[in-house]
Design an enzyme around this catalytic site. Structure first.
Site, short mmCIF file in Angstrom:
data_model
loop_
_atom_site.label_atom_id
_atom_site.label_comp_id
_atom_site.label_asym_id
_atom_site.label_seq_id
_atom_site.Cartn_x
_atom_site.Cartn_y
_atom_site.Cartn_z
N LYS A 31 0.83 -1.21 0.00
CA LYS A 31 0.00 0.00 0.00
C LYS A 31 0.86 1.26 0.00
O LYS A 31 0.64 2.17 -0.80
CB LYS A 31 -0.93 0.01 1.24
N ARG B 82 -9.73 0.23 8.88
CA ARG B 82 -9.13 -1.06 9.19
C ARG B 82 -10.10 -1.97 9.91
O ARG B 82 -9.80 -3.13 10.16
CB ARG B 82 -8.01 -0.80 10.19
N ARG C 34 12.20 -4.99 4.26
CA ARG C 34 11.70 -3.61 4.15
C ARG C 34 12.60 -2.63 4.90
O ARG C 34 13.04 -2.88 6.00
CB ARG C 34 10.28 -3.51 4.71
N ARG D 88 11.37 -1.17 10.64
CA ARG D 88 10.28 -0.96 11.60
C ARG D 88 10.30 -2.03 12.68
O ARG D 88 10.56 -3.19 12.40
CB ARG D 88 8.94 -0.97 10.86
N ARG E 109 0.14 -9.64 12.85
CA ARG E 109 -0.54 -8.58 12.09
C ARG E 109 -1.39 -9.18 10.97
O ARG E 109 -2.48 -8.68 10.67
CB ARG E 109 0.48 -7.60 11.51
P1 AP5 Z 1 4.79 -1.57 1.77
O1 AP5 Z 1 4.45 -0.73 0.59
O2 AP5 Z 1 5.51 -0.94 2.90
O3 AP5 Z 1 3.47 -2.30 2.31
P2 AP5 Z 1 2.25 -1.75 3.15
O4 AP5 Z 1 1.04 -2.39 2.58
O5 AP5 Z 1 2.27 -0.26 3.22
O6 AP5 Z 1 2.59 -2.42 4.55
P3 AP5 Z 1 2.51 -1.85 6.03
O7 AP5 Z 1 3.24 -2.83 6.90
O8 AP5 Z 1 2.92 -0.43 6.10
O9 AP5 Z 1 1.01 -1.98 6.30
P4 AP5 Z 1 0.30 -2.01 7.62
O10 AP5 Z 1 -1.04 -1.85 7.12
O11 AP5 Z 1 0.49 -3.18 8.50
O12 AP5 Z 1 1.04 -0.86 8.46
P5 AP5 Z 1 0.51 0.54 8.95
O13 AP5 Z 1 1.67 1.44 8.96
O14 AP5 Z 1 -0.72 0.91 8.24
O15 AP5 Z 1 5.58 -2.86 1.24
C1 AP5 Z 1 6.12 -3.83 2.11
C2 AP5 Z 1 7.52 -4.27 1.62
O16 AP5 Z 1 7.38 -4.97 0.37
C3 AP5 Z 1 8.45 -3.08 1.31
O17 AP5 Z 1 9.75 -3.41 1.67
C4 AP5 Z 1 8.31 -2.87 -0.21
O18 AP5 Z 1 9.46 -2.29 -0.78
C5 AP5 Z 1 8.10 -4.30 -0.68
N1 AP5 Z 1 7.27 -4.39 -1.87
C6 AP5 Z 1 6.21 -3.60 -2.22
N2 AP5 Z 1 5.68 -4.00 -3.40
C7 AP5 Z 1 6.41 -5.10 -3.78
C8 AP5 Z 1 6.35 -6.00 -4.90
N3 AP5 Z 1 5.42 -5.84 -5.86
N4 AP5 Z 1 7.24 -7.01 -4.96
C9 AP5 Z 1 8.18 -7.18 -3.99
N5 AP5 Z 1 8.29 -6.36 -2.92
C10 AP5 Z 1 7.42 -5.34 -2.80
O19 AP5 Z 1 0.09 0.20 10.45
C11 AP5 Z 1 1.02 -0.09 11.46
C12 AP5 Z 1 0.29 -0.21 12.79
O20 AP5 Z 1 -0.34 1.04 13.11
C13 AP5 Z 1 -0.83 -1.23 12.88
O21 AP5 Z 1 -0.35 -2.52 13.17
C14 AP5 Z 1 -1.69 -0.64 13.99
O22 AP5 Z 1 -1.15 -0.92 15.27
C15 AP5 Z 1 -1.60 0.85 13.74
N6 AP5 Z 1 -2.65 1.37 12.84
C16 AP5 Z 1 -2.46 2.00 11.65
N7 AP5 Z 1 -3.63 2.33 11.09
C17 AP5 Z 1 -4.58 1.89 11.94
C18 AP5 Z 1 -6.00 1.92 11.90
N8 AP5 Z 1 -6.67 2.47 10.86
N9 AP5 Z 1 -6.68 1.36 12.93
C19 AP5 Z 1 -6.04 0.80 13.98
N10 AP5 Z 1 -4.69 0.74 14.07
C20 AP5 Z 1 -3.97 1.28 13.06
ZN ZN Z 2 2.45 1.13 4.85
#
Ligand code: AP5
Ligand code: ZN
Length: 215
Positions: free
Chosen positions: A13, A88, A123, A156, A167
């Site tokens: 994402k 979420r 990552r 991270r 997760r």
């Molecule tokens: P990346 O693009 O970073 O993936 P992402 O989908 O953004 O993953 P996140 O881990 O950031 O998502 P998340 O939803 O768990 O975290 P968030 O920060 O929202 O890609 C991942 C890796 O793969 C990278 O290294 C990238 O380079 C690589 N990659 C990408 N595309 C690729 C491809 N095609 N092929 C190969 N490699 C590839 O949330 C973190 C925490 O915050 C949660 O756990 C929760 O505690 C809290 N939180 C955030 N939002 C909320 C909410 N709305 N409600 C409640 N808690 C929340």
């Molecule tokens: Zn992200």
């Protein structure tokens, strides 16, 4: 244009959000990035959410909904925005709907759990901007440094394999039901599922294609 990017942790994402921002000139609203910034700045919010985030569980709906409502009221969101990592849970999606926020596109990026576990270990993130790299699949121009600022990249805390698996469990239980929620919603919301396995560039083409107006 108002867009939701839906997908498991590590589905890509954040990576695709960069391209959408560039292409359509709308701001990315990543609740994860906002919470990480609060932790880094030592704010009250940051202190409250740190342990939950490190464990890979979800922050409470009340906190998230208040944070998002405040953010979308800012001037740069007037022409639209891109949600990354929000909503979420069903209550978060309902709060958005009840606030009268209409969504034009929901794009789900679908990736298998095992592929995600592989990706997360490689990552690296630029903490200031949230820009995301992968040591093999999407490397920065200079190893360990952000392409734009040259600052250090970090790993991270919640990217440890055990936490990634937790997760993914949380995603399947609490976030995956949003797929049906948005498929069923009445009105102008267009739902697209993009297969997220493949190169970053391939997926960029599919995601941007999903956001183009229907001819
Ligand atoms: P990346 O693009 O970073 O993936 P992402 O989908 O953004 O993953 P996140 O881990 O950031 O998502 P998340 O939803 O768990 O975290 P968030 O920060 O929202 O890609 C991942 C890796 O793969 C990278 O290294 C990238 O380079 C690589 N990659 C990408 N595309 C690729 C491809 N095609 N092929 C190969 N490699 C590839 O949330 C973190 C925490 O915050 C949660 O756990 C929760 O505690 C809290 N939180 C955030 N939002 C909320 C909410 N709305 N409600 C409640 N808690 C929340
Ligand atoms: Zn992200």
């Amino acid at each position: 244009m108002r867009v939701i990017l839906l997908g498991a942790p590590g589905a890509g994402k954040g990576t695709q959000a960069q391209f959408i921002m560039e292409e359509f000139g709308i701001p990315q609203i990543s609740t994860g990035d906002m919470l990480r910034a609060a932790i880094k700045n030592g704010t009250e919010l940051g202190k409250k959410v740190k342990a939950v985030m490190d464990s890979g569980s979800l922050v409470s709906d009340d906190i998230i909904i208040a944070l998002v409502k405040e953010r979308i009221a800012e001037a740069d969101c007037a022409g639209g925005f891109l949600f990354d990592g929000f909503p979420r849970t069903i209550p978060q999606a309902e709060a958005l709907r009840d606030a009268g926020v209409e969504i034009d596109h929901v794009v789900e990026i679908a990736v298998e759990d095992e592929e995600i576990v592989q990706r997360m270990g490689g990552r690296r993130v630029h903490p200031g901007s949230g820009r995301t790299y992968h040591v093999v699949y999407n490397p920065p121009k200079v190893e360990g440094k952000d392409d734009v600022t040259g600052e250090d990249l970090i790993q991270r805390k919640d990217d440890v394999e055990e936490t990634v698996r937790h997760r993914l469990g949380v995603y399947h239980e609490q976030t995956a039901p949003l797929v049906d929620f948005y498929k069923k919603i009445e009105g102008e919301t267009r739902y697209t599922c993009v297969e997220g396995a493949g190169s970053v560039d391939d997926i960029k083409g599919k995601v941007l294609g999903a956001l183009k107006p229907v001819a």
